[in-house]
Design a protein around this motif. Structure first.
Motif, short mmCIF file in Angstrom:
data_model
loop_
_atom_site.label_atom_id
_atom_site.label_comp_id
_atom_site.label_asym_id
_atom_site.label_seq_id
_atom_site.Cartn_x
_atom_site.Cartn_y
_atom_site.Cartn_z
N UNK A 150 0.93 -4.11 -6.74
CA UNK A 150 1.89 -3.04 -6.95
C UNK A 150 1.61 -2.40 -8.31
N UNK A 151 1.84 -1.10 -8.39
CA UNK A 151 1.67 -0.38 -9.66
C UNK A 151 2.90 0.46 -9.93
N UNK A 152 3.39 0.39 -11.17
CA UNK A 152 4.50 1.24 -11.59
C UNK A 152 3.99 2.66 -11.82
N UNK A 154 -0.20 2.41 0.19
CA UNK A 154 -1.44 3.19 0.20
C UNK A 154 -2.56 2.30 0.74
N UNK A 155 -3.27 2.71 1.80
CA UNK A 155 -2.97 3.90 2.59
C UNK A 155 -1.73 3.65 3.46
N UNK A 156 -0.99 4.72 3.71
CA UNK A 156 0.21 4.63 4.55
C UNK A 156 -0.23 4.76 6.00
N UNK A 157 -0.24 3.63 6.71
CA UNK A 157 -0.86 3.59 8.03
C UNK A 157 -0.15 4.44 9.06
N UNK A 158 1.21 4.53 8.95
CA UNK A 158 1.92 5.33 9.94
C UNK A 158 2.23 6.74 9.42
N UNK A 159 2.54 6.83 8.12
CA UNK A 159 2.75 8.14 7.47
C UNK A 159 3.62 9.06 8.31
N UNK A 179 3.85 2.07 -6.31
CA UNK A 179 2.82 2.21 -5.27
C UNK A 179 2.35 0.82 -4.88
N UNK A 180 2.20 0.61 -3.58
CA UNK A 180 1.70 -0.67 -3.07
C UNK A 180 0.32 -0.44 -2.46
N UNK A 181 -0.69 -1.16 -2.97
CA UNK A 181 -2.05 -1.04 -2.48
C UNK A 181 -2.29 -2.13 -1.44
#
Length: 300
Positions: free
Chosen positions: A195-197, A165-170, A187-189
């Motif tokens: 990282x968040x579980x 996040x944000x997913x640059x290519x998505x 999630x990876x910021x």
């Protein structure tokens, strides 16, 4: 205690289908020096595909006809089931089952077992996670690999599950993304490199996965389990999918309602609620999931 084997590559889109289909046709395929060309990947990627087939429980090595030094790779009973019911690995239950297998396979995926069953930190960066794994390994009775080896294993694990996040290519067609990211466990910021579980949405969990996980983790070897113990048992559904007790109970109630009568029951005993699950193999639990989903599609 095994680290590596994946050549630093997480599972990629289409890999397990390609590998499993290949050994269905030719159990000696991975002995071919040109197997990478057959699979349409690089040489190290072919080694990674072989590793993931074994680590997820889809394939197993056996002695070939040429003698003890000859090894063939063939689908397991689970692999055969998936070939018959979800050949292209489209169903979420397939990926949850394979994830559960990884968490319960310390011989091939030690970091997976540690991360989901022992490491409880909710927010972390890759360095602190690697250092925590190193402390865990050092505290064990086995020889500890180099920190760099553990760092590569952690990097592979995080890349397997973390949605950036944000997913640059998505790009939903990006074949470099791991299908395990569909589970939404991490999630990876990008900005903070943290990282968040995440707790998986209970609505996405097939009811059969409760029995599947308890079977694979061998948690029911002594019979009924108290609900809290069933939730937090190592390798069970609660640990694998990072569920709190309330969410786990929601899954249990869902299983009671959706599965055949008596397959999953909550039994009251001396003021304590225990979980009782019908004895089945993990393959039978997954097969029940496929049959139920196919029946639902047919009914539409």
């Amino acid at each position: 205690m095994r680290f590596g084997g994946h050549e630093t590559f997480p599972v990629r889109e289409g890999w397990l289908h390609k590998g499993l289909t290949l050994i269905e046709k030719d159990t000696d395929a991975f002995s071919d020096p040109y197997v990478a060309d057959t699979l349409g990947v690089g040489r190290n990627m072919a080694k990674s595909i072989r590793h993931w087939l074994i680590a997820t429980g889809l394939a197993e090595t056996r002695t070939g006809q040429k003698g003890k030094k000859s090894k063939i790779l063939m689908p397991t009973e689970l692999g055969e089931l998936i070939l018959n019911h979800d050949r292209y690995f489209l169903q979420i239950g397939t990926w949850i089952a394979l994830h559960i297998n990884l968490v319960n396979n310390p011989d091939k995926a030690q970091s997976w077992q540690w991360f989901f069953s022992r490491y409880s930190t909710q927010r972390f960066d890759r360095i602190s996670c690697s250092e925590a794994l190193k402390r865990h390994v050092d505290a064990s009775s086995q020889r500890s690999p180099a920190l760099r080896t553990l760092q590569r294993d952690v990097a592979c694990l995080l890349s397997t599950y973390a949605v950036p996040v944000p997913n640059e290519h998505a790009d939903p067609e990006d074949a470099s993304d791991s299908p395990f990211r569909r589970l939404g466990l991490l999630t990876y910021f990008r900005d903070s490199h943290l990282y968040r579980r995440n707790e998986i949405d209970v609505a996405t969990i097939p009811a059969e996965m409760l029995g599947y996980a308890l079977c694979v983790s061998n948690a029911l070897k002594e019979g009924d389990l108290p609900l809290r113990e069933a939730c937090f048992v190592e390798g069970g559904l609660g640990r694998c999918l990072q569920l709190g007790l309330d969410a786990f109970i929601d899954v249990v109630e869902k299983a009671e309602a959706e599965l055949s009568e008596g397959a999953v029951r909550v039994i009251g005993s001396a003021g304590e609620r225990n979980l009782r699950v019908t004895e089945r193999t993990h393959v039978e639990w997954l097969e029940a999931y496929y049959h139920r989903t196919q029946a639902q599609v047919a009914a539409v």
